[in-house]
Motif scaffolding. Structure first.
Motif, mmCIF file in Angstrom:
data_model
loop_
_atom_site.group_PDB
_atom_site.id
_atom_site.type_symbol
_atom_site.label_atom_id
_atom_site.label_comp_id
_atom_site.label_asym_id
_atom_site.label_seq_id
_atom_site.Cartn_x
_atom_site.Cartn_y
_atom_site.Cartn_z
ATOM 1 N N ASN A 1 0.859 -1.174 0.000
ATOM 2 C CA ASN A 1 0.000 0.000 0.000
ATOM 3 C C ASN A 1 0.900 1.231 0.000
ATOM 4 O OD1 ASN A 1 -1.715 2.129 0.566
ATOM 5 N ND2 ASN A 1 -2.473 1.285 2.486
ATOM 6 N N ASN A 2 0.757 2.050 -1.035
ATOM 7 C CA ASN A 2 1.554 3.261 -1.149
ATOM 8 C C ASN A 2 0.600 4.441 -1.315
ATOM 9 O OD1 ASN A 2 3.547 5.139 -1.555
ATOM 10 N ND2 ASN A 2 4.062 4.448 -3.619
ATOM 11 N N SER A 3 0.393 5.206 -0.237
ATOM 12 C CA SER A 3 -0.499 6.379 -0.282
ATOM 13 C C SER A 3 -1.906 6.005 -0.713
ATOM 14 C CB SER A 3 0.077 7.459 -1.194
ATOM 15 O OG SER A 3 1.330 7.874 -0.738
ATOM 16 N N MET A 4 -2.458 4.977 -0.081
ATOM 17 C CA MET A 4 -3.822 4.499 -0.339
ATOM 18 C C MET A 4 -4.018 4.003 -1.769
ATOM 19 S SD MET A 4 -5.287 4.396 2.381
ATOM 20 C CE MET A 4 -5.040 4.946 4.042
ATOM 21 N N GLU B 1 0.239 0.561 -6.669
ATOM 22 C CA GLU B 1 0.660 1.037 -7.990
ATOM 23 C C GLU B 1 0.863 -0.082 -9.000
ATOM 24 O OE1 GLU B 1 0.724 4.178 -8.944
ATOM 25 O OE2 GLU B 1 0.230 4.926 -6.955
ATOM 26 N N GLU C 1 -5.725 3.071 -7.145
ATOM 27 C CA GLU C 1 -6.684 3.244 -6.044
ATOM 28 C C GLU C 1 -7.751 2.157 -6.078
ATOM 29 O OE1 GLU C 1 -6.529 8.095 -5.523
ATOM 30 O OE2 GLU C 1 -7.776 7.238 -7.110
#
Length: 150
Positions: free
Chosen positions: A31-34, A37, A94
């Motif tokens: 999980n990278n900033s919600m 990627e 997302e």
């Protein structure tokens, strides 16, 4: 000639079963900033398969809670948000996190984590122990379908 053909068929079957096992093993994600990627395992999704998964009651069963532009299905849920234009509101990364583990965004959600780490589940029936609800490929297929909804 028959023995060569038989050996080739056996080899293909062994390689196919190995590829299937690899496709079903849990692939860690970050999980990278919600958002997540990268596609799970670098897999490429297929929108047609994804559409079938969101309808299937034994797979995604997304229509239980969400409205989708799938006219041939009579029932569409209203518990979750309308997904008709989800790709115009959220990025692919997302959407991936929401499918993989919505609880990382909303801890109170009733939406299951379709690709949540199976080691984090408790009280799971033995047949499902160590497994995710969807495979990595199925997750990427669902994402490919949802990305067509703009």
């Amino acid at each position: 000639m028959r023995s060569v053909l038989r050996a080739t068929i056996v080899t293909v079957l062994i390689l196919s079963s190995q590829a299937l096992a690899m496709a079903e093993e849990y692939l860690p994600w970050k999980n990278n900033s919600m958002a997540i990627e990268k596609a799970l395992g670098g897999l490429k999704g297929n929108p047609q398969r994804g559409r079938a998964i969101v309808i299937a009651p034994d797979k995604g069963s997304c229509l239980t809670c969400h409205h989708l532009p799938i006219d041939e299905e009579l029932f569409h849920g209203t518990v979750g948000p309308d997904l008709t234009t989800i790709a115009s509101r959220l990025t692919e990364a997302e959407i991936r996190l929401r499918i993989v583990d919505e609880k990382m965004i909303n801890p109170n959600t009733i939406m299951p984590g379709y690709y949540r780490d199976p080691n984090k589940f408790n009280q799971v029936a033995e047949a499902y122990y160590g497994k995710t609800f969807l495979t990595a490929q199925e997750v990427e297929d669902v994402i490919a379908y949802l990305m067509t909804l703009k």
